[in-house]
Design a protein around this motif. Sequence first.
Motif, PDB file in Angstrom:
ATOM      1  N   TYR A   3      -7.887  -6.391  -2.902  1.00 61.17           N
ATOM      2  CA  TYR A   3      -6.873  -7.223  -1.833  1.00 61.17           C
ATOM      3  C   TYR A   3      -6.012  -8.591  -2.600  1.00 61.17           C
ATOM      4  N   ALA A  51      -0.934   4.415  -0.799  1.00 57.63           N
ATOM      5  CA  ALA A  51      -1.566   5.196   0.202  1.00 57.63           C
ATOM      6  C   ALA A  51      -2.064   6.282   0.313  1.00 57.63           C
ATOM      7  N   TRP A  52      -0.967   7.467  -0.208  1.00 55.46           N
ATOM      8  CA  TRP A  52      -1.394   9.108   0.516  1.00 55.46           C
ATOM      9  C   TRP A  52      -1.676   9.278   0.140  1.00 55.46           C
ATOM     10  N   LEU A  83      -9.332  -3.389   0.347  1.00 51.13           N
ATOM     11  CA  LEU A  83      -8.800  -2.912   1.712  1.00 51.13           C
ATOM     12  C   LEU A  83      -9.687  -1.832   0.991  1.00 51.13           C
ATOM     13  N   GLN A 130      -5.327   9.928   7.505  1.00 53.65           N
ATOM     14  CA  GLN A 130      -3.974   9.153   7.991  1.00 53.65           C
ATOM     15  C   GLN A 130      -3.566   9.971   8.558  1.00 53.65           C
ATOM     16  N   ILE A 188      -9.314   2.143   2.382  1.00 53.03           N
ATOM     17  CA  ILE A 188      -8.594   3.168   2.581  1.00 53.03           C
ATOM     18  C   ILE A 188      -8.845   4.424   2.968  1.00 53.03           C
ATOM     19  N   THR A 214      -6.863  13.992   0.706  1.00 55.34           N
ATOM     20  CA  THR A 214      -7.642  13.558   1.272  1.00 55.34           C
ATOM     21  C   THR A 214      -8.563  14.744   1.688  1.00 55.34           C
ATOM     22  N   MET A 233       0.810  -1.668   0.311  1.00 59.18           N
ATOM     23  CA  MET A 233      -0.254   0.124  -0.496  1.00 59.18           C
ATOM     24  C   MET A 233       0.430   1.135   0.415  1.00 59.18           C
ATOM     25  N   GLN A 264     -11.558   4.500  12.332  1.00 57.78           N
ATOM     26  CA  GLN A 264     -12.851   2.995  11.603  1.00 57.78           C
ATOM     27  C   GLN A 264     -13.444   2.861  13.297  1.00 57.78           C
ATOM     28  N   VAL A 298      -1.189   1.812   7.754  1.00 55.68           N
ATOM     29  CA  VAL A 298      -2.151   2.453   7.160  1.00 55.68           C
ATOM     30  C   VAL A 298      -3.125   2.672   7.509  1.00 55.68           C
ATOM     31  N   ASN A 299      -3.769   3.175   7.492  1.00 56.51           N
ATOM     32  CA  ASN A 299      -5.182   3.384   8.300  1.00 56.51           C
ATOM     33  C   ASN A 299      -6.521   3.010   6.966  1.00 56.51           C
ATOM     34  N   MET A 300      -5.984   1.580   7.034  1.00 52.46           N
ATOM     35  CA  MET A 300      -7.793   0.835   5.798  1.00 52.46           C
ATOM     36  C   MET A 300      -8.191  -0.260   6.909  1.00 52.46           C
TER      37      MET A 300
END
Length: 161
Positions: free
Chosen positions: A153, A21-22, A69, A75, A71, A25, A17, A106, A126-128
């Motif tokens: 995934y 992942a970034w 996943l 983050q 996401i 946002t 990820m 979450q 990773v916030n997921m």
Amino acid sequence: MNRKWMVLLDWLVLLAMLGSAWGPTDRVKAGAVGNPIAVPEEEAVPVAKAPIDLNIHLALERQGTAQVLVILQQQADLSGADQLQAKADKGAFVYEQLTSIAEQTQAPLRSFLDSRGAEYRAYWIVNMLMVTVDDALLDELAWLPGVARIELYAQPEVDSS
């Protein structure tokens, strides 16, 4: 699955990820997952549907369910670790930031998944969340505020030689 393999799986998911992942946002400002804000109807920010990896639809056609996943947009901000001198302090700071953001953001999503009887596993590096979805649950997840994107995934292959 023993703990050693679960830790390895967590790290492999993280490595998979890191490249993506970034993302941006700033899609949803008000009413984000974990940060519900009561705003008047005329001031509400419309929620956009999160992008869904096209391979998920292929997997759903073949199997009926797929592991994805989810996401989250928010983050952890780890920039404060730079100001700390001791390695232990940096580690504690990073751990606290990662886990607290994951817990906050979450919680509503996990409640939603629990109400649907969905199978999932939460991650905090990773916030997921890894979630087993069908077509209907996938669509519901994509419309939830705070979801940045949904990716298929892929089970990592471990070389046993």
